[in-house]
Design a protein around this motif. Structure first.
Motif, PDB file in Angstrom:
ATOM      1  N   HIS A   1       0.841  -1.193   0.000  1.00 42.96           N
ATOM      2  CA  HIS A   1       0.000   0.000   0.000  1.00 42.96           C
ATOM      3  C   HIS A   1       0.877   1.244   0.000  1.00 42.96           C
ATOM      4  CE1 HIS A   1      -3.449  -2.520   0.826  1.00 42.96           C
ATOM      5  NE2 HIS A   1      -2.895  -2.982   1.934  1.00 42.96           N
ATOM      6  N   SER A   2       0.402   2.273  -0.663  1.00 39.84           N
ATOM      7  CA  SER A   2       1.060   3.571  -0.559  1.00 39.84           C
ATOM      8  C   SER A   2       0.747   4.163   0.805  1.00 39.84           C
ATOM      9  CB  SER A   2       0.577   4.513  -1.665  1.00 39.84           C
ATOM     10  OG  SER A   2       1.084   5.814  -1.456  1.00 39.84           O
ATOM     11  N   ILE A   3       1.786   4.608   1.487  1.00 45.17           N
ATOM     12  CA  ILE A   3       1.591   5.186   2.814  1.00 45.17           C
ATOM     13  C   ILE A   3       0.780   6.475   2.731  1.00 45.17           C
ATOM     14  CG2 ILE A   3       3.613   6.683   2.963  1.00 45.17           C
ATOM     15  CD1 ILE A   3       2.580   4.133   5.627  1.00 45.17           C
ATOM     16  N   ASP A   4       0.703   7.056   1.536  1.00 46.34           N
ATOM     17  CA  ASP A   4      -0.088   8.276   1.347  1.00 46.34           C
ATOM     18  C   ASP A   4      -1.581   8.002   1.498  1.00 46.34           C
ATOM     19  OD1 ASP A   4       2.333   9.366   0.759  1.00 46.34           O
ATOM     20  OD2 ASP A   4       2.037   9.372  -1.408  1.00 46.34           O
ATOM     21  N   PHE A   5      -2.005   6.758   1.269  1.00 48.38           N
ATOM     22  CA  PHE A   5      -3.421   6.404   1.339  1.00 48.38           C
ATOM     23  C   PHE A   5      -3.839   5.970   2.741  1.00 48.38           C
ATOM     24  CE2 PHE A   5      -3.669   5.080  -3.427  1.00 48.38           C
ATOM     25  CZ  PHE A   5      -3.511   6.416  -3.761  1.00 48.38           C
ATOM     26  N   ALA A   6      -2.916   5.995   3.703  1.00 44.12           N
ATOM     27  CA  ALA A   6      -3.183   5.443   5.028  1.00 44.12           C
ATOM     28  C   ALA A   6      -3.534   6.531   6.038  1.00 44.12           C
ATOM     29  CB  ALA A   6      -1.978   4.645   5.519  1.00 44.12           C
ATOM     30  N   GLU A   7      -4.433   6.182   6.954  1.00 45.16           N
ATOM     31  CA  GLU A   7      -4.759   7.018   8.103  1.00 45.16           C
ATOM     32  C   GLU A   7      -4.530   6.188   9.365  1.00 45.16           C
ATOM     33  OE1 GLU A   7      -8.572   8.820   7.916  1.00 45.16           O
ATOM     34  OE2 GLU A   7      -8.270   9.671   5.899  1.00 45.16           O
ATOM     35  N   PHE A   8      -3.873   6.807  10.344  1.00 48.58           N
ATOM     36  CA  PHE A   8      -3.434   6.078  11.530  1.00 48.58           C
ATOM     37  C   PHE A   8      -4.159   6.559  12.773  1.00 48.58           C
ATOM     38  CE2 PHE A   8       0.066   6.162   8.521  1.00 48.58           C
ATOM     39  CZ  PHE A   8       0.457   4.836   8.479  1.00 48.58           C
ATOM     40  N   THR A   9      -4.490   5.600  13.645  1.00 49.17           N
ATOM     41  CA  THR A   9      -4.972   5.900  14.990  1.00 49.17           C
ATOM     42  C   THR A   9      -3.906   5.458  15.971  1.00 49.17           C
ATOM     43  OG1 THR A   9      -7.282   5.543  14.321  1.00 49.17           O
ATOM     44  CG2 THR A   9      -6.782   5.498  16.686  1.00 49.17           C
ATOM     45  N   PRO A  10      -3.372   6.353  16.789  1.00 48.11           N
ATOM     46  CA  PRO A  10      -2.255   5.985  17.663  1.00 48.11           C
ATOM     47  C   PRO A  10      -2.591   4.813  18.572  1.00 48.11           C
ATOM     48  CG  PRO A  10      -2.593   8.366  17.646  1.00 48.11           C
ATOM     49  CD  PRO A  10      -3.764   7.767  16.935  1.00 48.11           C
ATOM     50  N   PRO A  11      -1.632   3.928  18.813  1.00 42.19           N
ATOM     51  CA  PRO A  11      -1.867   2.798  19.729  1.00 42.19           C
ATOM     52  C   PRO A  11      -1.900   3.261  21.180  1.00 42.19           C
ATOM     53  CG  PRO A  11       0.414   2.820  19.017  1.00 42.19           C
ATOM     54  CD  PRO A  11      -0.273   3.909  18.252  1.00 42.19           C
ATOM     55  N   VAL A  12      -2.574   2.498  22.006  1.00 48.84           N
ATOM     56  CA  VAL A  12      -2.652   2.830  23.430  1.00 48.84           C
ATOM     57  C   VAL A  12      -1.356   2.446  24.130  1.00 48.84           C
ATOM     58  CG1 VAL A  12      -3.895   2.409  25.588  1.00 48.84           C
ATOM     59  CG2 VAL A  12      -5.153   2.529  23.413  1.00 48.84           C
ATOM     60  N   TYR A  13      -0.844   1.266  23.837  1.00 43.29           N
ATOM     61  CA  TYR A  13       0.358   0.763  24.491  1.00 43.29           C
ATOM     62  C   TYR A  13       1.551   0.838  23.543  1.00 43.29           C
ATOM     63  CZ  TYR A  13      -2.879  -1.160  27.936  1.00 43.29           C
ATOM     64  OH  TYR A  13      -3.858  -1.314  28.879  1.00 43.29           O
ATOM     65  N   PHE A  14       2.693   1.100  24.115  1.00 44.37           N
ATOM     66  CA  PHE A  14       3.921   1.143  23.326  1.00 44.37           C
ATOM     67  C   PHE A  14       4.228  -0.257  22.789  1.00 44.37           C
ATOM     68  CE2 PHE A  14       8.535   0.480  23.104  1.00 44.37           C
ATOM     69  CZ  PHE A  14       8.861   1.437  22.161  1.00 44.37           C
ATOM     70  N   GLY A  15       4.713  -0.304  21.561  1.00 52.81           N
ATOM     71  CA  GLY A  15       5.067  -1.578  20.955  1.00 52.81           C
ATOM     72  C   GLY A  15       3.961  -2.192  20.133  1.00 52.81           C
ATOM     73  N   HIS A  16       2.736  -1.643  20.218  1.00 52.36           N
ATOM     74  CA  HIS A  16       1.624  -2.148  19.421  1.00 52.36           C
ATOM     75  C   HIS A  16       1.514  -1.328  18.140  1.00 52.36           C
ATOM     76  CE1 HIS A  16      -0.682  -4.549  22.679  1.00 52.36           C
ATOM     77  NE2 HIS A  16       0.574  -4.351  23.086  1.00 52.36           N
TER      78      HIS A  16
END
Length: 394
Positions: free
Chosen positions: A154-169
């Motif tokens: 996938h092109s990273i330009d097409f992605a939307e991210f929701t931050p993880p709650v815990y580190f490492g996830h």
């Protein structure tokens, strides 16, 4: 001054108007500029304008997409940065051998690696990882054969991210459907059975939205810098400012080269009576015609005509004037030396440096190997096929 955030869209629109010549003035005899070049010029001028406050807001999808276009431009156009990524992406990866407890298990893993084209894709994964700061793909698993059919980068330009709650996830990732996939849903009578399972339950209406990626079928490798850089940071982040400056000099040299490549000829006519406009035009035309003769030219005038040259064609701030200093800045930002990058250094003179570099390459290869194979591909193959290794004490 008031701390108001920079509106990159409005800056870009202003720069676009400047790049397209809407502010007036001619093009100085330059060839016509394509729309893609105009957009690139406008984006770079916008970022230069806002450089003192914030190059771009990478937390938004639109901002990340714009800056990724610059990172890709650096990779393709800059000889130092592009060569550095090429070195990092080809040196650590070579042929590999898969080993299992039994011949049947080994063959299963080898078939999975072949289906995912691992021997070919690893340098490309590294390039994407360094240039835009992350690699993202979906694995297409066939439950009936219990192996992979392939992977969908996938092109990273097409992605939307929701931050993880815990580190490492991994963060929750949603992607926009690419245009060529949308076109398949629009075509009536088109066989959609060959589509990857990621798009199997979609139709033309739902293809206009976002689709959430399943964690077990997703390979996401971010190049993390600080602890909250969950979406990845490009290897080129530290060289973006000097590259923008260098690009401005390149554009300036191209612009000036198309305008003028020799000094301006200045003519003065002395005499007891002022020359008439017709006489001045005739003298000018005489020198213009002389310049058109490719072999030899002769000019005969009356006394009192003085010829001088002003504003030399090379009298401007050139790219070559700042090339050495910008090269040093970029090499320091990339953490490389010029002699090592150009392969001019010998092992005898750089033994310690090479040993540190090779150790970094082993660590880097181990990171990609862990993320691609042991955390995703091999785990899925083992769990679906029931491959388990019993501990000695159980």
């Amino acid at each position: 001054k008031t701390g108001k955030p920079v509106d990159s869209k409005s800056i870009g629109e202003t720069a676009y108007a400047t790049a397209t010549g809407n502010s007036g003035g001619g093009n100085g005899g330059r060839p016509s500029t394509t729309s893609s070049e105009i957009t690139t010029f406008a984006l770079q001028e916008a970022l230069l304008t806002s450089l003192g406050l914030d190059i771009v807001n990478e937390s938004t999808p639109a901002g990340r997409e714009n800056i990724n276009r610059l990172y890709r431009d650096i990779y393709y156009q800059d000889s130092i940065c592009g060569s550095a990524v090429h070195l990092l992406s080809t040196l650590p990866f070579s042929d590999f051998t898969v080993v299992g407890d039994t011949a049947k298990q080994t063959q299963t893993y080898e078939d999975a690696c072949e289906a995912l084209k691992m021997d070919t894709v690893l340098p490309m994964v590294s390039t994407e990882y360094n240039v835009v700061g992350a690699f993202l793909s979906s694995l297409d698993f066939d439950s009936s054969t219990k192996t992979f059919k392939g992977q969908l980068p996938h092109s990273i330009d097409f992605a939307e991210f929701t931050p993880p709650v815990y580190f490492g996830h991994d963060p929750k990732i949603k992607i926009r459907i690419p245009a060529h996939i949308k076109d398949i849903f629009k075509e009536k009578g088109k066989d959609k059975s060959q589509l990857p399972s990621l798009y199997s339950n979609m139709d033309e209406k739902s293809s206009n939205g976002l689709i959430e990626l399943k964690e077990e079928d997703t390979i996401f490798i971010p190049r993390q810098g600080m602890i909250r850089d969950f979406a990845g940071v490009s290897y080129f982040r530290r060289v973006l400012a000097p590259w923008l400056i260098e690009k401005a000099f390149i554009h300036g040299m191209i612009d000036q080269s198309y305008k003028r490549q020799r000094p301006i000829t200045h003519l003065t006519i002395d005499g007891e009576t002022p020359p008439s406009p017709e006489e001045m035009a005739a003298v000018v035309q005489l020198f213009i015609d002389a310049d058109l003769d490719p072999v030899a030219s002769y000019v005969v005038t009356r006394s009192g005509i003085n010829v001088s040259e002003v504003r030399n064609g090379g009298d401007y701030f050139k790219w070559s004037d700042v090339y050495d200093s910008l090269t040093t800045i970029k090499l320091k930002g990339l953490g490389l030396s010029e002699s090592f990058l150009s392969s001019e250094a010998s092992y005898a003179t750089m033994e310690q440096t090479l040993s540190v570099f090779m150790e970094q390459m082993r660590s880097y290869r181990g990171l990609i190997q862990k993320e691609m194979f042991y955390d995703r591909v091999f785990v899925r193959i083992a769990s679906e096929n029931g491959f388990r290794k019993r501990r000695i004490d159980t």
